[in-house]
Every structure is written in C-alpha cells, then in structure tokens.
Design a protein around this motif. Structure first.
Motif, short mmCIF file in Angstrom:
data_model
loop_
_atom_site.label_atom_id
_atom_site.label_comp_id
_atom_site.label_asym_id
_atom_site.label_seq_id
_atom_site.Cartn_x
_atom_site.Cartn_y
_atom_site.Cartn_z
N VAL A 19 61.85 37.57 76.04
CA VAL A 19 62.24 38.95 76.29
C VAL A 19 61.70 39.77 75.12
O VAL A 19 61.76 39.33 73.97
N ASN A 20 61.17 40.93 75.41
CA ASN A 20 60.57 41.82 74.40
C ASN A 20 59.28 41.27 73.80
O ASN A 20 58.96 41.53 72.65
N LYS A 85 69.98 39.27 79.19
CA LYS A 85 69.18 40.50 79.12
C LYS A 85 70.08 41.74 79.04
O LYS A 85 69.72 42.72 78.38
N GLU A 89 69.91 44.48 76.03
CA GLU A 89 69.79 45.92 76.26
C GLU A 89 70.96 46.68 75.65
O GLU A 89 70.78 47.71 74.99
N HIS A 92 70.56 47.03 71.97
CA HIS A 92 69.26 47.61 71.58
C HIS A 92 68.42 46.65 70.76
O HIS A 92 67.80 47.04 69.77
N GLU A 94 65.27 44.92 70.12
CA GLU A 94 63.88 45.17 70.51
C GLU A 94 62.92 44.11 69.99
O GLU A 94 61.73 44.15 70.29
N HIS A 95 63.40 43.17 69.19
CA HIS A 95 62.54 42.12 68.67
C HIS A 95 62.39 41.01 69.72
O HIS A 95 63.17 40.93 70.67
N PRO A 96 61.38 40.15 69.56
CA PRO A 96 61.20 39.05 70.52
C PRO A 96 62.43 38.13 70.55
O PRO A 96 62.97 37.79 69.49
#
Length: 155
Positions: A19-20, A85, A89, A92, A94-96
């Motif tokens: 994810v990300n 997920k 979200e 927040h 945002e890193h892998p």
C-alpha cells in the motif's frame, strides 16, 4: 529468537500486498530505515501511529529516514486487507506499507510483537529493536543518535 543487532535489513519478499507504493532496496540504498510492525486489532499500535508520522516528517527530509510499515495480522480477522487500508487512510499513513498476511516479512524479521520497531542505519545494519507502546521514547532516542551520526557523516 529475535534478530541480532547489526543484522542486515531482510529482503521484502512474500508481501501479500503493498500500500502506498513498494519500497525497493535500490530506493533505500544509503538511507536509514525504520520498519514498524502494527496490526488493526492492536489498540496500542493505533495510539503510536501519530508518532510514526512525526518521525517521518522530522527525520525524513533532513536525514532521509525511510519509514516502512508492516501490517502483521494477529488473527484471521486481521487478514482483512480492506480493514488495514481503512486504518492506513484514517491515520494518514503515506509511507510504503506491506500487508503481511502470510507472515513472510514477520518471519524474516523474526518478529513476535506489535507494535514493534526495527531501526537500521544507512548501511542497513540493525541498530535498535523496540517492542510495545512504552518503547516510543527509546526509539526516539535511538533515532536521534543514528540521525546525528548520519548527519555528521554527510558533512
């Protein structure tokens, strides 16, 4: 048996889903790395997620710290990728982040706990392991020490 200090950063093989974006060895080369294990069913993990964001912001730009999350399911219910997920979200992140439903990454790190933190220096040697919510201050101290030496080496 947990990983030993100065062990190399394990390969990220067998990930259920990224994810990300995916973190690769090439992208991480020469950069310190913090690998953070967490789970959707872990209340303490969720309490610590805001601190991960602070570290990513504070140490990311000036020191190039790379933060990588590993969602480690603790039960069959935790393997729900949509639930993971949703937490990503909500907080927040945002890193892998690796979804590790098969525990391939968990096993490679010999990890047993969430939350847990594995800090690697720029040469990708393990410098610190911390587990549990009370360890955030110790991780911060170690980050400061490693980032300070990384900064001095870069001068």
């Amino acid at each position: 048996m947990p990983m030993r200090l100065r062990s190399p950063l394990p390969a990220f093989e067998g990930v259920t889903e990224w994810v990300n974006g995916q973190a690769t060895k090439e992208q991480l080369a020469g950069k310190p790395v913090l690998v953070h294990f967490w789970s959707v069913s872990c209340h303490m993990c969720k309490e610590g997620l805001p601190q991960i964001l602070v570290w990513r912001e504070h140490y990311g730009k000036p020191y190039d710290l790379q933060v990588i999350g590993v969602h480690m399911p603790r039960s069959e219910k935790d393997t729900d990728i949509a639930a993971a997920k949703a937490v990503i979200e909500e907080y927040h992140l945002e890193h892998p982040i690796m979804i590790d439903n098969a525990h391939a990454i968990t096993d490679a790190f010999q990890n047993e706990y969430v939350p847990s933190y594995y800090l690697f220096d720029a040469e990708h040697q393990l410098r610190h392991i911390q587990a549990g919510e009370k360890g955030l201050k110790l991780v911060e101290q170690r980050l400061q020490k490693i980032m300070g030496s990384t900064n001095q080496e870069g001068q």
